[in-house]
Design a protein around this motif. Sequence first.
Motif, PDB file in Angstrom:
ATOM      1  N   LYS A   1       0.911   3.824  -3.297  1.00 25.15           N
ATOM      2  CA  LYS A   1       0.535   5.665  -2.689  1.00 25.15           C
ATOM      3  C   LYS A   1       1.672   6.442  -3.301  1.00 25.15           C
ATOM      4  CE  LYS A   1      -2.261   5.865   1.207  1.00 25.15           C
ATOM      5  NZ  LYS A   1      -2.244   4.980   2.559  1.00 25.15           N
ATOM      6  N   LYS A   2       2.880   5.673  -3.643  1.00 24.07           N
ATOM      7  CA  LYS A   2       4.067   6.568  -3.997  1.00 24.07           C
ATOM      8  C   LYS A   2       4.157   6.452  -5.636  1.00 24.07           C
ATOM      9  CE  LYS A   2       7.170   6.417   0.039  1.00 24.07           C
ATOM     10  NZ  LYS A   2       7.042   7.939   0.207  1.00 24.07           N
TER      11      LYS A   2
ATOM     12  N   GLU B   1      -7.142  -0.927  -7.992  1.00 27.88           N
ATOM     13  CA  GLU B   1      -5.376  -0.106  -8.275  1.00 27.88           C
ATOM     14  C   GLU B   1      -5.161  -0.748  -9.572  1.00 27.88           C
ATOM     15  OE1 GLU B   1      -3.338   1.631  -6.929  1.00 27.88           O
ATOM     16  OE2 GLU B   1      -4.323   2.057  -4.833  1.00 27.88           O
TER      17      GLU B   1
ATOM     18  N   SER C   1       0.786  -1.185  -0.119  1.00 29.46           N
ATOM     19  CA  SER C   1       0.184  -0.060  -0.087  1.00 29.46           C
ATOM     20  C   SER C   1       0.946   1.272   0.036  1.00 29.46           C
ATOM     21  CB  SER C   1      -1.012  -0.052   1.292  1.00 29.46           C
ATOM     22  OG  SER C   1      -0.043   0.014   2.373  1.00 29.46           O
TER      23      SER C   1
END
Length: 278
Positions: A69-70, A95, A65
């Motif tokens: 996110k990055k 995702e 996760s």
Amino acid sequence: MWNLNYEKAKEIIDVLSSHGFAMNKKFGQNFLLPLSVREKIVGCMGDIEGSEIFEIGPGLGAITSVMLKKGASVKAFEIDHGFAEILREEAFTDEPGFTLVEGDALKTLKAEGKCPDLIVGNLPYNVGSVMIGDIIERGMLSRKMVFTLQKEVVERICASPSSKDYSSFSVLCQLDYVPSYAFTISRSSFYPQPNVDSAVVVMTKKEENLLEPEERSNFFMLLRSLFSQRRKTIKNNLSRIIADKTELAAILERAGIDEKERAENLSLEDILRLYRSI
Ligand code: SAM
């Protein structure tokens, strides 16, 4: 939306039991809880935005996760059927940067044609070193690999010749990579708490390959023979693969290596010289 609080062991247990799943001891499942530690691990890879990362053993996605996110793309290799179902159908279903490969990574990684930019994993204690050895021996040489392992395994990866931790595994890990001991993680950061400490190793690919692809398997064979019996001399260990004593003496002389020396005192350069001499 998936908003599991990975810092709370109770939430992890609840999510598993709500699906009728439980943790499985045989897969070395110890979840890493603190976000600060997970971020520090991901930070060891540098700027990962747009990178393609293979993650071994994502569990429920505690490190995954952070990477997503990055802005990284993550291909995750997970053996646990229950975890895989949660990852695929719930956690990262929306995702686009997430792909899951279910099964034993020791087998599924073999089917990957492409070498990713980066490899990361909080590896199961029981098979961590086998996995790293397998990745390197097969020549899946990513730019950087960041692994969380039992502290002693990280010490073996980074060990120098003539130290107590130095072994054929150290040489294998240092052939293509410069490993560095990044930081220690206390056992209290995991759930369930293991009875060993952990550490993170960062393995940075050397700019130049020291061996041609077709030379690798013979080099690994030599390495295994050299260290086959730690307390024996090089001459003794090598006599199993080079039966002719005169030939063996000539090989060692050409390499400038004393026949009474032990493998634990040879540097990677010494072993490469010996390989060329053979
Ligand atoms: N990444 C998670 C974390 O940091 O909290 C879980 C790490 S846990 C130490 C190791 C993970 O590797 C588990 O999810 C376990 O099921 C998985 N695993 C164990 N053996 C495996 C194998 N042979 N192939 C793929 N995954 C494996």
